[in-house]
Design a protein around this motif. Structure first.
Motif, PDB file in Angstrom:
ATOM      1  N   UNK A  26       0.831  -1.208   0.000  1.00 47.34           N
ATOM      2  CA  UNK A  26       0.000   0.000   0.000  1.00 47.34           C
ATOM      3  C   UNK A  26       0.864   1.255   0.000  1.00 47.34           C
ATOM      4  N   UNK A  27       1.933   1.246   0.784  1.00 46.79           N
ATOM      5  CA  UNK A  27       2.826   2.405   0.834  1.00 46.79           C
ATOM      6  C   UNK A  27       3.558   2.602  -0.487  1.00 46.79           C
ATOM      7  N   UNK A  28       4.049   1.515  -1.071  1.00 47.11           N
ATOM      8  CA  UNK A  28       4.789   1.614  -2.331  1.00 47.11           C
ATOM      9  C   UNK A  28       3.882   2.108  -3.448  1.00 47.11           C
ATOM     10  N   UNK A  29       2.651   1.617  -3.482  1.00 48.72           N
ATOM     11  CA  UNK A  29       1.711   2.063  -4.514  1.00 48.72           C
ATOM     12  C   UNK A  29       1.470   3.570  -4.421  1.00 48.72           C
ATOM     13  N   UNK A  30       1.382   4.095  -3.219  1.00 46.32           N
ATOM     14  CA  UNK A  30       1.170   5.533  -3.034  1.00 46.32           C
ATOM     15  C   UNK A  30       2.397   6.345  -3.444  1.00 46.32           C
ATOM     16  N   UNK A  31       3.576   5.714  -3.386  1.00 54.17           N
ATOM     17  CA  UNK A  31       4.811   6.429  -3.726  1.00 54.17           C
ATOM     18  C   UNK A  31       4.943   6.687  -5.221  1.00 54.17           C
ATOM     19  N   UNK A  32       4.221   5.903  -6.038  1.00 52.86           N
ATOM     20  CA  UNK A  32       4.316   6.041  -7.486  1.00 52.86           C
ATOM     21  C   UNK A  32       5.376   5.175  -8.126  1.00 52.86           C
ATOM     22  N   UNK A  33       6.068   4.348  -7.332  1.00 48.76           N
ATOM     23  CA  UNK A  33       7.131   3.494  -7.880  1.00 48.76           C
ATOM     24  C   UNK A  33       6.677   2.061  -8.121  1.00 48.76           C
ATOM     25  N   UNK A  34       5.409   1.766  -7.879  1.00 50.14           N
ATOM     26  CA  UNK A  34       4.923   0.412  -8.027  1.00 50.14           C
ATOM     27  C   UNK A  34       4.818  -0.029  -9.478  1.00 50.14           C
ATOM     28  N   UNK A  35       4.948  -1.329  -9.700  1.00 46.68           N
ATOM     29  CA  UNK A  35       4.773  -1.937 -11.019  1.00 46.68           C
ATOM     30  C   UNK A  35       3.541  -2.834 -11.016  1.00 46.68           C
ATOM     31  N   UNK A  36       3.442  -3.743 -10.048  1.00 49.28           N
ATOM     32  CA  UNK A  36       2.297  -4.634  -9.970  1.00 49.28           C
ATOM     33  C   UNK A  36       2.696  -5.996  -9.444  1.00 49.28           C
ATOM     34  N   UNK A  37       1.715  -6.889  -9.348  1.00 53.20           N
ATOM     35  CA  UNK A  37       1.918  -8.210  -8.779  1.00 53.20           C
ATOM     36  C   UNK A  37       2.419  -9.217  -9.810  1.00 53.20           C
ATOM     37  N   UNK A  38       3.256 -10.123  -9.329  1.00 56.60           N
ATOM     38  CA  UNK A  38       3.721 -11.253 -10.131  1.00 56.60           C
ATOM     39  C   UNK A  38       3.422 -12.526  -9.359  1.00 56.60           C
ATOM     40  N   UNK A  39       2.726 -13.475 -10.002  1.00 55.80           N
ATOM     41  CA  UNK A  39       2.373 -14.710  -9.320  1.00 55.80           C
ATOM     42  C   UNK A  39       3.098 -15.928  -9.824  1.00 55.80           C
ATOM     43  N   UNK A  95       5.156  -8.443  -5.078  1.00 58.10           N
ATOM     44  CA  UNK A  95       4.827  -7.135  -5.641  1.00 58.10           C
ATOM     45  C   UNK A  95       6.106  -6.519  -6.185  1.00 58.10           C
ATOM     46  N   UNK A  96       6.065  -6.109  -7.458  1.00 50.27           N
ATOM     47  CA  UNK A  96       7.234  -5.541  -8.127  1.00 50.27           C
ATOM     48  C   UNK A  96       7.188  -4.024  -8.080  1.00 50.27           C
ATOM     49  N   UNK A  97       8.360  -3.419  -7.911  1.00 47.13           N
ATOM     50  CA  UNK A  97       8.462  -1.964  -7.935  1.00 47.13           C
ATOM     51  C   UNK A  97       9.878  -1.563  -8.300  1.00 47.13           C
ATOM     52  N   UNK A  98      10.047  -0.296  -8.615  1.00 45.25           N
ATOM     53  CA  UNK A  98      11.365   0.256  -8.900  1.00 45.25           C
ATOM     54  C   UNK A  98      11.831   1.113  -7.737  1.00 45.25           C
ATOM     55  N   UNK A  99      13.130   1.121  -7.487  1.00 42.81           N
ATOM     56  CA  UNK A  99      13.698   2.120  -6.583  1.00 42.81           C
ATOM     57  C   UNK A  99      13.711   3.460  -7.303  1.00 42.81           C
ATOM     58  N   UNK A 100      13.901   4.568  -6.602  1.00 41.91           N
ATOM     59  CA  UNK A 100      13.998   5.860  -7.283  1.00 41.91           C
ATOM     60  C   UNK A 100      15.107   5.904  -8.335  1.00 41.91           C
ATOM     61  N   UNK A 101      16.071   5.015  -8.220  1.00 43.21           N
ATOM     62  CA  UNK A 101      17.173   4.970  -9.168  1.00 43.21           C
ATOM     63  C   UNK A 101      16.921   3.991 -10.310  1.00 43.21           C
ATOM     64  N   UNK A 102      15.824   3.237 -10.221  1.00 41.00           N
ATOM     65  CA  UNK A 102      15.470   2.318 -11.292  1.00 41.00           C
ATOM     66  C   UNK A 102      15.769   0.852 -11.039  1.00 41.00           C
ATOM     67  N   UNK A 103      16.312   0.502  -9.854  1.00 39.42           N
ATOM     68  CA  UNK A 103      16.580  -0.904  -9.564  1.00 39.42           C
ATOM     69  C   UNK A 103      15.265  -1.663  -9.416  1.00 39.42           C
ATOM     70  N   UNK A 104      15.115  -2.762 -10.142  1.00 39.46           N
ATOM     71  CA  UNK A 104      13.908  -3.576 -10.044  1.00 39.46           C
ATOM     72  C   UNK A 104      13.933  -4.378  -8.743  1.00 39.46           C
TER      73      UNK A 104
END
Length: 324
Positions: A86-99, A108-117
């Motif tokens: 929930x916090x990551x989604x609000x940050x704008x860096x979220x990508x989505x779920x992988x099952x 849950x996949x997301x990027x760091x501010x620097x782009x690290x997956x």
């Protein structure tokens, strides 16, 4: 009132390294590091050290150049995972779920501010030893391999960033944990050049350092722990005898007091072998230790200067980076 520290992350789960020499990299981690293969599928090899409790702590993937594919955090519970997502989604860096994951459940996949997956998960596959690798000690996941360096477990990850402040703030606000140490320009401006995050009683699971080439999203090194400083010295001999490039060490870091050896695996990624049990963070009101750049110029714990390549050599290197 100071906000409560968020303790929803259990530990660093695994790291995926990209390598243009999958076979040679695999031999390095099995024959030299002493790790074992748990699975090989679709151009990737999954490995673990003998006391890693999960299916794997390292994924090697064939790629045209070296680097990091992704790294993963394991949350402390399903509820903790939900809170962090929930916090990551609000940050704008979220990508989505992988099952569709090998070795663990939905992530849950997301990027760091620097782009690290990055990914975060809770449900996991725990390794079950068999008749050939069961330990005589019931509290060890599998037996001591007696092969190569005999690394015990995944310890920590170090990433390059061209904006350490942004990475620091994102991590503390959305993932949590404690900032245990930091290098700053000076004690007036406090502009961070490097940060170390703890998510449990270890002094850190993740370090992020400034990329002096000004590039984004690069990998610095991943660290596997062994049982003693003597084994780090033996690791240097093993690497020497096996033609593995040693960058620096064995020596002792001033920050976090890790006894270290840095080498390059055949695919081109930097690997650290270390004894990392010198410091634990047990103080409930611990205060971040700040080092200035001038202080760090004095060298490591016993005066050895930090090798220049440590500030610039990361993967991928500039000639391998793809610009959109």
């Amino acid at each position: 009132m100071k906000n409560e520290i968020i303790w929803d992350i259990a530990h660093l789960g695994h790291v995926e390294l990209l390598t243009p020499k999958l076979d040679a990299s695999t031999r390095f981690f099995t024959d030299v590091m002493g790790m074992s293969i748990t699975e090989a599928k679709d151009g990737s090899v999954y490995l673990r050290a003998y006391d890693d409790y999960e299916h794997h702590s390292l994924k090697l993937t064939q790629h045209k150049h070296a680097g990091m594919g992704h790294f993963a955090w394991r949350a402390k519970s399903e509820e903790a995972l939900k809170r962090r997502v929930e916090a990551i989604e609000k940050s704008g860096y979220g990508i989505g779920w992988s099952g569709n994951n090998i070795g663990h459940g939905p992530a849950y996949l997301f990027h760091s501010p620097d782009g690290h997956k990055t990914e975060i998960y809770f449900e996991t596959v725990k390794y079950k030893s068999g008749p050939n690798d069961s330990s005589a000690l019931k509290n060890t996941v599998s037996k001591f391999p007696g092969k190569g360096i005999n690394v015990r477990r995944l310890d920590h990850l170090n990433l390059f960033s061209n904006d350490v402040r942004a990475f620091r703030d994102f991590h503390l606000q959305n993932l949590g944990g404690l900032l245990t140490e930091s290098i700053v320009d000076n004690l007036t401006d406090m502009n961070p050049k490097a940060v170390w995050f703890a998510v449990n009683s270890k002094s850190y699971d993740l370090a992020v350092t400034i990329d002096y080439l000004g590039l984004k999203g690069r990998f610095h090194h991943v660290t596997y722990a062994c049982n003693s400083r003597e084994e780090v010295l033996i690791a240097a001999d093993i690497c020497l005898e096996n033609g593995i490039k040693i960058e620096t060490g064995p020596h002792k870091h001033a920050i976090q007091q890790t006894f270290f050896l840095y080498v390059y695996e055949p695919g081109g990624n930097r690997i650290e072998v270390a004894n990392t049990t010198a410091r634990l963070i047990l103080d409930p009101d611990y205060k971040t230790i700040y080092w200035t750049v001038d202080e760090r110029k004095k060298g490591q714990a016993w005066g050895l200067p930090t090798i220049e390549s440590f500030h610039t050599q990361g993967t991928p290197m500039p000639e391998d980076m793809e610009y959109q």
